[in-house]
Design a protein around this motif. Structure first.
Motif, short mmCIF file in Angstrom:
data_model
loop_
_atom_site.label_atom_id
_atom_site.label_comp_id
_atom_site.label_asym_id
_atom_site.label_seq_id
_atom_site.Cartn_x
_atom_site.Cartn_y
_atom_site.Cartn_z
N LEU A 98 0.83 -1.21 0.00
CA LEU A 98 0.00 0.00 0.00
C LEU A 98 0.87 1.26 0.00
CD1 LEU A 98 -2.78 -1.09 2.53
CD2 LEU A 98 -2.87 -1.11 0.03
N ILE A 99 1.96 1.24 0.76
CA ILE A 99 2.88 2.38 0.75
C ILE A 99 3.51 2.54 -0.63
CG2 ILE A 99 5.02 3.32 1.70
CD1 ILE A 99 4.34 1.88 4.34
N ALA A 100 3.92 1.42 -1.22
CA ALA A 100 4.54 1.46 -2.55
C ALA A 100 3.59 2.07 -3.57
CB ALA A 100 4.95 0.05 -2.98
N LEU A 101 2.31 1.73 -3.47
CA LEU A 101 1.33 2.31 -4.38
C LEU A 101 1.20 3.81 -4.16
CD1 LEU A 101 -1.37 -0.50 -4.22
CD2 LEU A 101 -0.06 0.16 -6.25
N GLU A 102 1.19 4.22 -2.90
CA GLU A 102 1.14 5.65 -2.59
C GLU A 102 2.36 6.40 -3.13
OE1 GLU A 102 0.86 5.78 1.62
OE2 GLU A 102 -1.24 5.13 1.70
N GLU A 112 -6.74 -0.94 -4.32
CA GLU A 112 -5.90 0.25 -4.38
C GLU A 112 -5.13 0.30 -5.71
OE1 GLU A 112 -4.54 3.89 -3.15
OE2 GLU A 112 -6.09 2.63 -2.22
N ALA A 113 -4.63 -0.84 -6.13
CA ALA A 113 -3.89 -0.90 -7.40
C ALA A 113 -4.80 -0.57 -8.57
CB ALA A 113 -3.26 -2.29 -7.59
N LYS A 114 -6.01 -1.07 -8.54
CA LYS A 114 -6.96 -0.78 -9.60
C LYS A 114 -7.29 0.71 -9.67
CE LYS A 114 -11.44 -2.06 -11.51
NZ LYS A 114 -12.67 -2.87 -11.36
N ALA A 115 -7.47 1.31 -8.51
CA ALA A 115 -7.78 2.74 -8.46
C ALA A 115 -6.66 3.58 -9.05
CB ALA A 115 -8.04 3.16 -7.01
N ARG A 116 -5.44 3.08 -8.95
CA ARG A 116 -4.27 3.83 -9.44
C ARG A 116 -3.80 3.35 -10.83
NH1 ARG A 116 -1.58 6.70 -5.36
NH2 ARG A 116 -2.54 6.46 -3.29
N GLY A 117 -4.45 2.33 -11.37
CA GLY A 117 -4.05 1.82 -12.69
C GLY A 117 -2.71 1.11 -12.67
N VAL A 118 -2.40 0.45 -11.56
CA VAL A 118 -1.11 -0.23 -11.40
C VAL A 118 -1.30 -1.74 -11.54
CG1 VAL A 118 0.80 -0.71 -9.81
CG2 VAL A 118 -0.21 1.59 -9.91
N PRO A 119 -0.60 -2.38 -12.48
CA PRO A 119 -0.73 -3.83 -12.63
C PRO A 119 0.00 -4.59 -11.53
CG PRO A 119 0.83 -2.97 -14.22
CD PRO A 119 0.26 -1.79 -13.51
N ILE A 120 -0.34 -5.86 -11.40
CA ILE A 120 0.27 -6.73 -10.40
C ILE A 120 0.82 -7.98 -11.08
CG2 ILE A 120 -0.19 -8.23 -8.40
CD1 ILE A 120 -2.33 -6.24 -7.53
N ARG A 121 2.06 -8.33 -10.74
CA ARG A 121 2.57 -9.64 -11.17
C ARG A 121 2.38 -10.62 -10.04
NH1 ARG A 121 7.70 -12.68 -11.14
NH2 ARG A 121 9.03 -10.85 -10.84
N GLU A 171 -12.04 -9.19 -7.41
CA GLU A 171 -12.09 -7.73 -7.21
C GLU A 171 -12.18 -7.00 -8.55
OE1 GLU A 171 -12.45 -6.29 -4.40
OE2 GLU A 171 -12.19 -8.09 -3.17
N ASP A 172 -12.49 -7.76 -9.60
CA ASP A 172 -12.56 -7.20 -10.96
C ASP A 172 -11.22 -6.57 -11.37
OD1 ASP A 172 -13.84 -6.73 -13.38
OD2 ASP A 172 -14.49 -4.72 -12.78
N PHE A 173 -10.15 -7.21 -10.92
CA PHE A 173 -8.80 -6.74 -11.26
C PHE A 173 -8.22 -7.68 -12.30
CE2 PHE A 173 -4.28 -6.23 -10.95
CZ PHE A 173 -4.10 -4.88 -10.68
N HIS A 174 -7.83 -7.11 -13.45
CA HIS A 174 -7.37 -7.95 -14.56
C HIS A 174 -6.05 -7.49 -15.17
CE1 HIS A 174 -11.20 -10.09 -14.46
NE2 HIS A 174 -11.78 -8.90 -14.35
N ASP A 175 -5.44 -6.45 -14.61
CA ASP A 175 -4.11 -6.02 -15.09
C ASP A 175 -3.05 -6.89 -14.42
OD1 ASP A 175 -4.97 -4.10 -16.83
OD2 ASP A 175 -4.78 -2.45 -15.41
N ILE A 176 -3.00 -8.12 -14.89
CA ILE A 176 -2.19 -9.15 -14.21
C ILE A 176 -1.12 -9.70 -15.15
CG2 ILE A 176 -2.28 -11.43 -13.11
CD1 ILE A 176 -5.25 -10.80 -12.43
N ILE A 177 0.06 -9.89 -14.60
CA ILE A 177 1.14 -10.62 -15.25
C ILE A 177 1.48 -11.78 -14.32
CG2 ILE A 177 3.55 -10.49 -16.03
CD1 ILE A 177 3.01 -7.49 -16.61
#
Length: 357
Positions: free
Chosen positions: A87-91, A116-125, A163-169
């Motif tokens: 969460l800090i990294a996203l901030e 939080e990642a979805k709100a910021r448009g940040v993908p997750i591996r 969580e409807d999160f699909h920016d995944i690697i």
């Protein structure tokens, strides 16, 4: 070629028809912003396109914002165990997160990170490896197996998708080549997310490069893999060099001039190894995609390297420059090197080969 979704990481697109992306990881203390940025700039100059940064504690997480502001390439926060660090990294504005299945054990925390990642448009591996498989999955499969690696990754993917999160690697790496290759083959049939591939803990420079080349090469030759990291126990610039050599060898990405050379034999009266190294050094960053051959004798040199664009061979008396298999110049070493420079300039200006974009 396996078709995958496209995921955007900073200004870099991964998957789909995009090039196989090269990444590495910093090996400096993340809290030392100056040293970390210095290493990132060296990686960038080498051709690295994304860089992963270890986040072992809160101070490291808080340093990411300063690093991000000055980094020339997207940065990835490598998170283990503590969801608060994610969460800090996203901030702090990171471009991507890397999470290990099983390390953040509470699904609620993974869901919180996903929101939080979805709100910021940040993908997750989702990075599954042999050291992060849950005890339940290990028990189910009787140890670390390809199916255990895959199920570990899929279980975390499901939490993100809920969580409807699909920016995944996704990655499923181990230090075993057969285990890694089998896991990726299975995974590639189950998901269409981009795959990050590599052999983890591959070793020191020589053995690690060989292991990585075999494992990554097998997968890429089967159309599996959208981004790669060569994991070596040496400076990270070497990881990038080896990654591009792998891609070059498979014809997937060309990064400047490629030098090929013969192994030498009793016919050789020409210092092949010395000349090849000199050419590599002088023309390393030359902005054209061509192959230069260095051969050990004038009899077979042009013929054996006919597929090369330019080549050099020689005898105790003369050095020869050939182009597309035909000798175009003979003379002293200085004469040939000067002619080689002129030919490269002609190719660059005349568009005989496509310039590197």
């Amino acid at each position: 070629m396996r078709k995958t979704k496209v995921v955007k990481v900073g200004n870099i697109f991964i998957g789909g028809d995009n090039p196989i992306r090269v990444q590495s990881m910093t090996k400096t203390p993340t809290c030392d912003v100056k040293k970390t940025l210095s290493q990132i700039y060296r990686l960038y100059k080498r051709g690295c396109e994304l860089v992963r940064i270890g986040v072992p504690d809160k101070d490291s997480a808080l340093a990411l914002g300063k690093i991000k502001k000055k980094s020339p390439i997207p940065i990835i926060a490598d998170i283990h165990f503590d969801y608060k660090l994610a969460l800090i990294a996203l901030e702090q504005g990171v471009d991507k997160l890397r999470l290990n299945p099983g390390n953040i054990k509470n699904p609620k925390y993974i869901s919180l990170i996903a929101k939080e990642a979805k709100a910021r448009g940040v993908p997750i591996r989702v990075g599954s490896n042999a050291g992060s498989i849950s005890q339940e999955i290990l028990k189910k499969y009787g140890g670390i197996t390809p199916l255990a690696l895959v199920e570990s990754a899929l279980s975390e993917i499901r939490i993100l998708e809920e969580e409807d999160f699909h920016d995944i690697i996704v990655s499923v790496k181990s230090s075993s080549i057969p285990l890694t290759v089998s896991a990726y083959r299975i995974l590639s049939e189950k998901v269409d997310y981009p795959l990050h591939i590599g052999i983890t803990e591959a070793g020191t420079l020589l053995p690690g490069s060989i292991r990585s080349s075999i494992g990554i090469g097998i997968l890429l030759s089967e159309g599996i893999g959208d981004t790669i990291r060569v994991s070596l126990s040496t400076n990270p610039e070497k990881e990038v060099d080896v990654a591009y050599e792998i891609l070059n060898a498979l014809g997937l990405r060309n990064k400047g001039i490629k030098v090929i050379s013969c192994p030498m034999c009793a016919r050789a009266h020409f210092p092949v190894d010395k000349v090849a190294k000199l050419i590599e050094k002088e023309f390393k960053n030359y902005p054209i995609n061509i192959t230069i051959a260095v051969m050990g004798c004038e009899v077979n040199g042009p013929g054996e390297a006919r597929e090369a664009d330019l080549g050099i061979t020689g005898s105790p008396q003369k050095v020869f420059l050939f182009k597309y298999g035909k000798i175009i110049k003979d003379g002293s070493w200085d004469d040939i090197m000067e002619e080689l420079r002129l030919e490269l300039e002609k190719i660059k200006k005349g568009g005989e080969k496509q310039l590197i974009s």
